[in-house]
Motif scaffolding. Structure first.
Motif, PDB file in Angstrom:
ATOM      1  N   LEU A 365      -8.655  29.264   6.911  1.00 59.18           N
ATOM      2  CA  LEU A 365      -9.650  30.127   6.547  1.00 59.18           C
ATOM      3  C   LEU A 365     -10.919  29.893   6.577  1.00 59.18           C
ATOM      4  N   CYS A 366     -10.818  27.936   6.439  1.00 60.23           N
ATOM      5  CA  CYS A 366     -12.296  27.092   6.356  1.00 60.23           C
ATOM      6  C   CYS A 366     -12.101  26.834   7.425  1.00 60.23           C
ATOM      7  N   HIS A 367     -10.836  27.009   8.154  1.00 55.69           N
ATOM      8  CA  HIS A 367     -10.827  26.582   9.818  1.00 55.69           C
ATOM      9  C   HIS A 367     -11.239  26.947  10.566  1.00 55.69           C
ATOM     10  N   LEU A 368     -11.414  28.218  10.456  1.00 56.90           N
ATOM     11  CA  LEU A 368     -12.082  29.470  10.694  1.00 56.90           C
ATOM     12  C   LEU A 368     -13.624  29.978  11.226  1.00 56.90           C
ATOM     13  N   LEU A 369     -13.371  29.846   9.544  1.00 53.93           N
ATOM     14  CA  LEU A 369     -15.089  30.245   9.366  1.00 53.93           C
ATOM     15  C   LEU A 369     -15.976  29.548   9.548  1.00 53.93           C
ATOM     16  N   LEU A 370     -15.609  27.935   9.866  1.00 50.77           N
ATOM     17  CA  LEU A 370     -16.327  26.979  10.643  1.00 50.77           C
ATOM     18  C   LEU A 370     -16.366  26.779  11.903  1.00 50.77           C
ATOM     19  N   LYS A 371     -15.603  27.532  12.413  1.00 54.60           N
ATOM     20  CA  LYS A 371     -16.241  28.103  14.476  1.00 54.60           C
ATOM     21  C   LYS A 371     -17.559  29.377  14.710  1.00 54.60           C
ATOM     22  N   ARG A 381      -6.927  38.643  13.710  1.00 48.25           N
ATOM     23  CA  ARG A 381      -5.822  38.819  14.959  1.00 48.25           C
ATOM     24  C   ARG A 381      -6.462  36.699  14.938  1.00 48.25           C
ATOM     25  N   ALA A 382      -7.477  36.722  14.210  1.00 49.17           N
ATOM     26  CA  ALA A 382      -8.205  35.183  14.736  1.00 49.17           C
ATOM     27  C   ALA A 382      -6.624  33.717  14.300  1.00 49.17           C
ATOM     28  N   MET A 383      -6.311  34.635  12.636  1.00 51.94           N
ATOM     29  CA  MET A 383      -5.554  33.571  12.368  1.00 51.94           C
ATOM     30  C   MET A 383      -4.015  34.191  12.501  1.00 51.94           C
ATOM     31  N   THR A 384      -3.385  35.092  12.655  1.00 48.74           N
ATOM     32  CA  THR A 384      -1.860  35.640  13.928  1.00 48.74           C
ATOM     33  C   THR A 384      -2.203  34.900  15.113  1.00 48.74           C
ATOM     34  N   ASP A 385      -3.439  34.167  15.871  1.00 46.51           N
ATOM     35  CA  ASP A 385      -3.309  33.762  17.712  1.00 46.51           C
ATOM     36  C   ASP A 385      -3.499  32.716  17.302  1.00 46.51           C
ATOM     37  N   LEU A 386      -3.701  31.745  15.489  1.00 48.32           N
ATOM     38  CA  LEU A 386      -3.873  30.915  15.015  1.00 48.32           C
ATOM     39  C   LEU A 386      -2.307  30.094  14.874  1.00 48.32           C
ATOM     40  N   ASP A 404      -2.449  39.077   3.779  1.00 45.60           N
ATOM     41  CA  ASP A 404      -3.049  38.828   2.466  1.00 45.60           C
ATOM     42  C   ASP A 404      -3.312  37.952   2.378  1.00 45.60           C
ATOM     43  N   ALA A 405      -3.005  36.510   3.219  1.00 48.05           N
ATOM     44  CA  ALA A 405      -2.907  35.300   3.481  1.00 48.05           C
ATOM     45  C   ALA A 405      -4.892  35.631   3.426  1.00 48.05           C
ATOM     46  N   VAL A 406      -5.963  35.868   3.971  1.00 46.64           N
ATOM     47  CA  VAL A 406      -6.525  35.961   4.643  1.00 46.64           C
ATOM     48  C   VAL A 406      -7.352  36.859   3.216  1.00 46.64           C
ATOM     49  N   GLU A 407      -6.693  37.824   2.712  1.00 47.67           N
ATOM     50  CA  GLU A 407      -7.487  38.846   1.155  1.00 47.67           C
ATOM     51  C   GLU A 407      -7.871  37.324   0.615  1.00 47.67           C
ATOM     52  N   THR A 408      -6.527  36.947   0.043  1.00 49.96           N
ATOM     53  CA  THR A 408      -6.220  35.710  -0.942  1.00 49.96           C
ATOM     54  C   THR A 408      -7.343  34.593  -0.556  1.00 49.96           C
ATOM     55  N   GLY A 409      -7.298  34.353   0.656  1.00 54.84           N
ATOM     56  CA  GLY A 409      -8.270  32.978   0.817  1.00 54.84           C
ATOM     57  C   GLY A 409      -9.914  33.676   0.798  1.00 54.84           C
ATOM     58  N   LEU A 410     -10.427  34.751   0.596  1.00 57.98           N
ATOM     59  CA  LEU A 410     -11.729  35.047   1.118  1.00 57.98           C
ATOM     60  C   LEU A 410     -12.159  35.126  -0.353  1.00 57.98           C
ATOM     61  N   ARG A 411     -11.429  36.151  -1.243  1.00 56.36           N
ATOM     62  CA  ARG A 411     -11.825  36.270  -1.814  1.00 56.36           C
ATOM     63  C   ARG A 411     -12.106  35.161  -3.336  1.00 56.36           C
ATOM     64  N   ALA A 412     -10.922  33.636  -2.544  1.00 52.89           N
ATOM     65  CA  ALA A 412     -11.284  32.401  -3.918  1.00 52.89           C
ATOM     66  C   ALA A 412     -12.695  31.873  -3.474  1.00 52.89           C
TER      67      ALA A 412
END
Length: 447
Positions: A365-371, A381-386, A404-412
């Motif tokens: 998630l950090c890899h994506l949000l830095l962009k 969608r971005a995580m699926t493409d990645l 679920d991975a996105v939800e877990t990462g966002l909450r943390a």
């Protein structure tokens, strides 16, 4: 000859005390030590039956005997003579200095401490803080390795939790002997660390005598078949990325090696976390360009109290995933050309470690949000493409579900104030940018 003798009460008490101590030291204590030693040997025999690699006889030697073998080895004796001549001190003074080094380095392994208190504590702490996962890349890293071989786990260093996590996950395989930095050489922690079989290493010491004593101990442990665990980077990563390997312990191991007597097998280990306990401390140290960590005991206690309160009030969430992947072992008998080149060996091992670093929700998630900021749907969608249909063993996601991975990462990240929702767009806060960069660096080479 039979006449009574009158003594003052204080003298009678003193004589009785000396007699009691003499009886205990010459008759009682040796018998008790022998009895306890026999019980310990039987307990170790039972323990060895369930371990993939039995506890080596070298570890069961008395600490005093190990120190004597170390101090009177010709290499160490020669180093003492050289130190005496170089520093202009008497040889007995140089010998005492070497003895202090040996006392600092040599462990005092206790099977009860390691497999009793240590293992239970590691299991409790690991599972209470994280969802622990083992990568499928190499589920049984010791399978096929002869029990006569010396096995050395080589790992990246993300957190001080690494010791706890790997100890817990390797519990049914072997007892690991860690090379521990001088940060832990403080009472009473030092006694506990030594009783688990770990040895202390001064990573920045330039004293030739110290280095000769340390080198000889590592070579003795390797020749004795001790299963060791070393952090190839030499210290904690300050920016989250893998650091170049340090050659110190590797060069010690290769310095006096007889592969005809015993093979040496390196097992790469990759570790990663959704949350590194010391992340902000390490990031500040990296920004300052120094390896001094400002983590006071007050702050540690305050953090523990906060987490305890969250647990009592039912608001505690575990810190996401902690994952370990074991890579393909590397045998020196199969690659004898590496014995003469420590740098090539270290680079090869680091490459294997890099290839099995677990990919977890928060680093992704950090890899994506830095962009750029993303909506929730865009993140999915971005995580699926990645990742696509990537089924690599080192990808560790909740039940394999990207949503679920996105939800877990966002909450943390949101709970810690590093990510905020800006009208449906999730973006990093100002203080979250260096943290996101730190976590993204851990998997950047894989993405």
């Amino acid at each position: 000859m039979t006449a009574p003798v009158t003594l003052p009460l204080w003298l009678f008490v003193l004589i009785s005390a000396f007699a009691t101590v003499s009886f205990a030291t010459h008759f009682l204590f040796p018998s008790v030590r022998w009895f306890l030693r026999r019980r310990l040997e039987k307990a170790v025999e039972r323990l060895n039956q369930r371990l993939e690699r039995p506890i080596e006889p070298f570890r069961l030697l008395r600490r005093y005997d190990l120190m004597q073998r170390l101090l009177y080895h010709p290499d160490v004796t020669q180093a003492i003579v050289e130190h005496s001549a170089t520093e202009g001190v008497r040889e007995d003074v140089a010998f005492e200095r070497a003895r202090r080094y040996a006392r600092e380095i040599v462990p005092s392994f206790s099977a009860f401490t390691y497999f009793g208190l240590g293992l239970r504590g590691a299991r409790l702490l690991s599972n209470s803080l994280y969802r622990v996962r083992v990568g499928d890349h190499q589920e049984t890293p010791l399978k096929g390795i002869g029990t006569e071989s010396a096995v050395i786990f080589v790992m990246n260093h993300r957190s001080n939790m690494d010791y706890v996590l790997v100890t817990y996950l390797a519990a049914n395989r072997s007892a690991l002997s860690y090379a521990v930095g001088e940060w832990a050489n403080v009472w009473p922690l030092s006694s506990l660390v030594r009783s688990t079989g770990a040895y202390f290493i001064r990573r920045t010491s330039r004293d030739p005598l110290y280095r000769r004593v340390m080198r000889r101990y590592v070579q003795m442990a390797t020749a004795g078949g001790v299963t060791q665990a070393i952090f190839l980077e030499g210290g904690l990563s300050l920016d989250g990325a893998l650091a170049p390997p340090k050659l110190g312990v590797i060069s010690y191991i290769l310095g006096d090696l007889d592969l005809s007597a015993r093979d040496v097998v390196f097992v790469p280990v990759g570790l990663n976390y959704d949350r590194v306990l010391e992340d902000t401390v390490l990031i500040r140290a990296g920004e300052a360009g120094i390896r001094r960590f400002k983590a006071s005991i007050t702050r540690v206690l305050r953090t523990i109290a906060k987490q305890a309160w969250l647990r009592l009030t039912g608001r505690f969430h575990r810190f996401g995933y902690a994952a370990v992947s074991f890579g393909k072992p590397l045998s020196l008998r199969a690659h004898p050309e590496l014995v003469a080149n420590p740098k090539t060996l270290a680079d090869t091992l680091m490459t294997r470690i890099a290839g099995i670093i677990p990919i977890l929700p928060v680093p992704l998630l950090c890899h994506l949000l830095l962009k750029a900021p993303h909506s929730r749907a865009a993140l999915d969608r971005a995580m699926t493409d990645l990742l696509g249909d990537d089924a690599r063993a080192h990808v560790r996601l909740p039940q394999g579900d990207l949503a679920d991975a996105v939800e877990t990462g966002l909450r943390a990240l949101t709970e810690r104030g590093f990510v905020e929702d800006r009208n449906g767009q999730f973006a990093l806060t100002l203080r979250g940018i260096p943290v996101a960069r730190y976590y993204a660096n851990s998997v950047a080479h894989l993405l």
